[in-house]
Design an enzyme around this catalytic site. Sequence first.
Site, PDB file in Angstrom:
ATOM      1  N   TYR A  54      12.765   1.926   4.238  1.00 32.54           N
ATOM      2  CA  TYR A  54      12.523   0.939   5.301  1.00 32.54           C
ATOM      3  C   TYR A  54      13.477   1.123   6.476  1.00 32.54           C
ATOM      4  O   TYR A  54      13.097   0.890   7.626  1.00 32.54           O
ATOM      5  CB  TYR A  54      12.545  -0.490   4.748  1.00 32.54           C
ATOM      6  CG  TYR A  54      11.291  -0.771   3.959  1.00 32.54           C
ATOM      7  CD1 TYR A  54      10.077  -0.980   4.606  1.00 32.54           C
ATOM      8  CD2 TYR A  54      11.292  -0.754   2.573  1.00 32.54           C
ATOM      9  CE1 TYR A  54       8.910  -1.178   3.892  1.00 32.54           C
ATOM     10  CE2 TYR A  54      10.129  -0.956   1.847  1.00 32.54           C
ATOM     11  CZ  TYR A  54       8.936  -1.159   2.518  1.00 32.54           C
ATOM     12  OH  TYR A  54       7.774  -1.348   1.803  1.00 32.54           O
ATOM     13  N   GLN A  87      -1.925  -6.767   9.678  1.00 35.22           N
ATOM     14  CA  GLN A  87      -1.294  -6.362   8.411  1.00 35.22           C
ATOM     15  C   GLN A  87      -0.086  -5.488   8.723  1.00 35.22           C
ATOM     16  O   GLN A  87       0.655  -5.108   7.826  1.00 35.22           O
ATOM     17  CB  GLN A  87      -2.286  -5.551   7.570  1.00 35.22           C
ATOM     18  CG  GLN A  87      -3.489  -6.345   7.132  1.00 35.22           C
ATOM     19  CD  GLN A  87      -4.581  -5.428   6.587  1.00 35.22           C
ATOM     20  OE1 GLN A  87      -4.632  -5.142   5.409  1.00 35.22           O
ATOM     21  NE2 GLN A  87      -5.447  -4.967   7.458  1.00 35.22           N
ATOM     22  N   ASN A  88       0.085  -5.159   9.985  1.00 36.58           N
ATOM     23  CA  ASN A  88       1.145  -4.213  10.345  1.00 36.58           C
ATOM     24  C   ASN A  88       2.506  -4.886  10.388  1.00 36.58           C
ATOM     25  O   ASN A  88       2.631  -6.046  10.779  1.00 36.58           O
ATOM     26  CB  ASN A  88       0.842  -3.565  11.702  1.00 36.58           C
ATOM     27  CG  ASN A  88      -0.450  -2.771  11.654  1.00 36.58           C
ATOM     28  OD1 ASN A  88      -0.944  -2.491  10.564  1.00 36.58           O
ATOM     29  ND2 ASN A  88      -0.987  -2.423  12.802  1.00 36.58           N
ATOM     30  N   VAL A  89       3.522  -4.105  10.031  1.00 36.56           N
ATOM     31  CA  VAL A  89       4.886  -4.633  10.035  1.00 36.56           C
ATOM     32  C   VAL A  89       5.637  -4.177  11.284  1.00 36.56           C
ATOM     33  O   VAL A  89       6.805  -4.508  11.470  1.00 36.56           O
ATOM     34  CB  VAL A  89       5.639  -4.245   8.739  1.00 36.56           C
ATOM     35  CG1 VAL A  89       4.984  -4.920   7.534  1.00 36.56           C
ATOM     36  CG2 VAL A  89       5.678  -2.729   8.523  1.00 36.56           C
ATOM     37  N   ASP A  90       4.956  -3.417  12.151  1.00 37.41           N
ATOM     38  CA  ASP A  90       5.585  -3.023  13.426  1.00 37.41           C
ATOM     39  C   ASP A  90       5.478  -4.192  14.409  1.00 37.41           C
ATOM     40  O   ASP A  90       4.866  -5.224  14.115  1.00 37.41           O
ATOM     41  CB  ASP A  90       4.942  -1.729  13.973  1.00 37.41           C
ATOM     42  CG  ASP A  90       3.478  -1.899  14.363  1.00 37.41           C
ATOM     43  OD1 ASP A  90       3.151  -2.879  15.062  1.00 37.41           O
ATOM     44  OD2 ASP A  90       2.643  -1.046  13.978  1.00 37.41           O
ATOM     45  N   HIS A 105       1.836  -9.216   6.392  1.00 39.45           N
ATOM     46  CA  HIS A 105       2.601  -8.386   5.444  1.00 39.45           C
ATOM     47  C   HIS A 105       4.071  -8.231   5.830  1.00 39.45           C
ATOM     48  O   HIS A 105       4.720  -7.289   5.384  1.00 39.45           O
ATOM     49  CB  HIS A 105       1.928  -7.004   5.302  1.00 39.45           C
ATOM     50  CG  HIS A 105       0.623  -7.052   4.564  1.00 39.45           C
ATOM     51  ND1 HIS A 105      -0.293  -6.022   4.561  1.00 39.45           N
ATOM     52  CD2 HIS A 105       0.085  -8.029   3.776  1.00 39.45           C
ATOM     53  CE1 HIS A 105      -1.333  -6.362   3.808  1.00 39.45           C
ATOM     54  NE2 HIS A 105      -1.134  -7.571   3.341  1.00 39.45           N
ATOM     55  N   GLY A 175      -8.944  -0.720  12.624  1.00 39.89           N
ATOM     56  CA  GLY A 175      -8.035   0.214  11.948  1.00 39.89           C
ATOM     57  C   GLY A 175      -7.492  -0.238  10.618  1.00 39.89           C
ATOM     58  O   GLY A 175      -6.304  -0.085  10.349  1.00 39.89           O
ATOM     59  N   SER A 177      -8.485  -0.087   6.277  1.00 44.16           N
ATOM     60  CA  SER A 177      -9.420   0.412   5.259  1.00 44.16           C
ATOM     61  C   SER A 177     -10.056  -0.728   4.472  1.00 44.16           C
ATOM     62  O   SER A 177     -10.983  -0.505   3.706  1.00 44.16           O
ATOM     63  CB  SER A 177      -8.684   1.356   4.308  1.00 44.16           C
ATOM     64  OG  SER A 177      -7.585   0.685   3.715  1.00 44.16           O
TER      65      SER A 177
HETATM   66  P1  OAD Z   1      -4.911   2.148   5.635  1.00 43.64           P
HETATM   67  O1  OAD Z   1      -4.096   3.371   5.759  1.00 43.64           O
HETATM   68  O2  OAD Z   1      -5.369   1.746   4.283  1.00 43.64           O
HETATM   69  O3  OAD Z   1      -6.218   2.294   6.549  1.00 43.64           O
HETATM   70  C1  OAD Z   1      -6.127   2.748   7.868  1.00 43.64           C
HETATM   71  C2  OAD Z   1      -7.475   2.673   8.534  1.00 43.64           C
HETATM   72  O4  OAD Z   1      -7.285   3.054   9.890  1.00 43.64           O
HETATM   73  C3  OAD Z   1      -8.536   3.611   7.931  1.00 43.64           C
HETATM   74  O5  OAD Z   1      -9.767   2.901   7.789  1.00 43.64           O
HETATM   75  C4  OAD Z   1      -8.662   4.710   8.990  1.00 43.64           C
HETATM   76  O6  OAD Z   1      -9.984   5.259   9.079  1.00 43.64           O
HETATM   77  C5  OAD Z   1      -8.302   3.961  10.262  1.00 43.64           C
HETATM   78  N1  OAD Z   1      -7.758   4.790  11.355  1.00 43.64           N
HETATM   79  C6  OAD Z   1      -7.107   5.973  11.287  1.00 43.64           C
HETATM   80  N2  OAD Z   1      -6.756   6.391  12.526  1.00 43.64           N
HETATM   81  C7  OAD Z   1      -7.199   5.453  13.387  1.00 43.64           C
HETATM   82  C8  OAD Z   1      -7.163   5.309  14.809  1.00 43.64           C
HETATM   83  N3  OAD Z   1      -6.570   6.213  15.587  1.00 43.64           N
HETATM   84  N4  OAD Z   1      -7.735   4.207  15.351  1.00 43.64           N
HETATM   85  C9  OAD Z   1      -8.339   3.274  14.557  1.00 43.64           C
HETATM   86  N5  OAD Z   1      -8.415   3.361  13.225  1.00 43.64           N
HETATM   87  C10 OAD Z   1      -7.856   4.433  12.645  1.00 43.64           C
HETATM   88  O7  OAD Z   1      -4.096   0.958   6.352  1.00 43.64           O
HETATM   89  P2  OAD Z   1      -4.271  -0.631   6.202  1.00 43.64           P
HETATM   90  O8  OAD Z   1      -5.696  -0.990   5.951  1.00 43.64           O
HETATM   91  O9  OAD Z   1      -3.579  -1.248   7.349  1.00 43.64           O
HETATM   92  O10 OAD Z   1       0.785  -3.084   3.126  1.00 43.64           O
HETATM   93  O11 OAD Z   1      -3.435  -0.899   4.890  1.00 43.64           O
HETATM   94  C11 OAD Z   1      -3.302  -2.204   4.395  1.00 43.64           C
HETATM   95  C12 OAD Z   1      -1.948  -2.394   3.770  1.00 43.64           C
HETATM   96  O12 OAD Z   1      -1.706  -1.372   2.802  1.00 43.64           O
HETATM   97  C13 OAD Z   1      -0.780  -2.246   4.721  1.00 43.64           C
HETATM   98  O13 OAD Z   1      -0.510  -3.420   5.450  1.00 43.64           O
HETATM   99  C14 OAD Z   1       0.367  -1.897   3.818  1.00 43.64           C
HETATM  100  C15 OAD Z   1      -0.320  -0.941   2.886  1.00 43.64           C
HETATM  101  O14 OAD Z   1       0.202  -0.877   1.609  1.00 43.64           O
HETATM  102  C16 OAD Z   1       2.092  -3.311   2.952  1.00 43.64           C
HETATM  103  O15 OAD Z   1       2.956  -2.549   3.326  1.00 43.64           O
HETATM  104  C17 OAD Z   1       2.392  -4.587   2.256  1.00 43.64           C
END
Ligand code: OAD
Length: 235
Positions: A54, A87-90, A105, A175, A177
């Site tokens: 982190y 969901q982003n921590v930034d 998150h 953005g 999943s």
């Molecule tokens: P993921 O990595 O699971 O999903 C990222 C999504 O972004 C995918 O559907 C990609 O297709 C899409 N993507 C990739 N590049 C992109 C771009 N340039 N523009 C738009 N979309 C794009 O990330 P999250 O769904 O955010 O939790 O993950 C959820 C949680 O899982 C996070 O908050 C984190 C992680 O574990 C914690 O840290 C608690």
Amino acid sequence: MKQKLVVFSGAGISAESGIPTFRDKNGVWGKYDAMKLASVEGFEEDPQAVLDFYNARRKNLLEVEPNHAHRVLADLERQYDVTIITQNVDNLHERAGSSKVIHLHGELSKVTSSRNRLDSNCIKEYPLDVPIRLGDKAADGSQLRPYIVWFGEYVDDLDLAEYLVKMADIFVVIGTSLVVYPAAGLVDYAPLEVPKFLIDPGEMKQGLPFGFEHIKAKAVEGVDVLVRRLEEMGK
Ligand code: OAD
């Protein structure tokens, strides 16, 4: 009265700023073990490894900038009552100028107690360029830890987020999943009759949620398509 535009964002919106996503090719959880670095058990077993992970992400936040997608969402406040649920921590939504941002998150810019993550006396802003070290103490005397929601911990402000999605006049998912619950379940709270968009360059693993228009593009391009679609719809 401005229309309520609610955005639900995930790692993909910050990808073009240089912050890797979690589950794409070269994603964070392909390189690192989530259970070791993002769980209370992992922290108890090897706190130094978790702090190193982190601290590197906290420092990196000083080196990246908000991108066009963050900025367009901030500009939309002129026309809409915009709330971002992320969901982003930034902190890139805030730095782009968005005024209402809810972090489900946690936040890299904050620290808290490792005895009780939600102890409000212990949650505080902590300079990103100062690493959290073993031996640094929270106000309750416990080891300081990053203010991040780890697997198995309660998600912050979930009830508020569900309420806001229910009340939305326009709902936009960008953005994510949609595989991490309970956050992913937010899409089910969007009213049937309101316009719903999903901006993501990939196919959704679980299928496109019902009633959503898929803008199949990176966030930086997809937000311009979104603005055009809202104009076309007279929204
Ligand atoms: P993921 O990595 O699971 O999903 C990222 C999504 O972004 C995918 O559907 C990609 O297709 C899409 N993507 C990739 N590049 C992109 C771009 N340039 N523009 C738009 N979309 C794009 O990330 P999250 O769904 O955010 O939790 O993950 C959820 C949680 O899982 C996070 O908050 C984190 C992680 O574990 C914690 O840290 C608690």
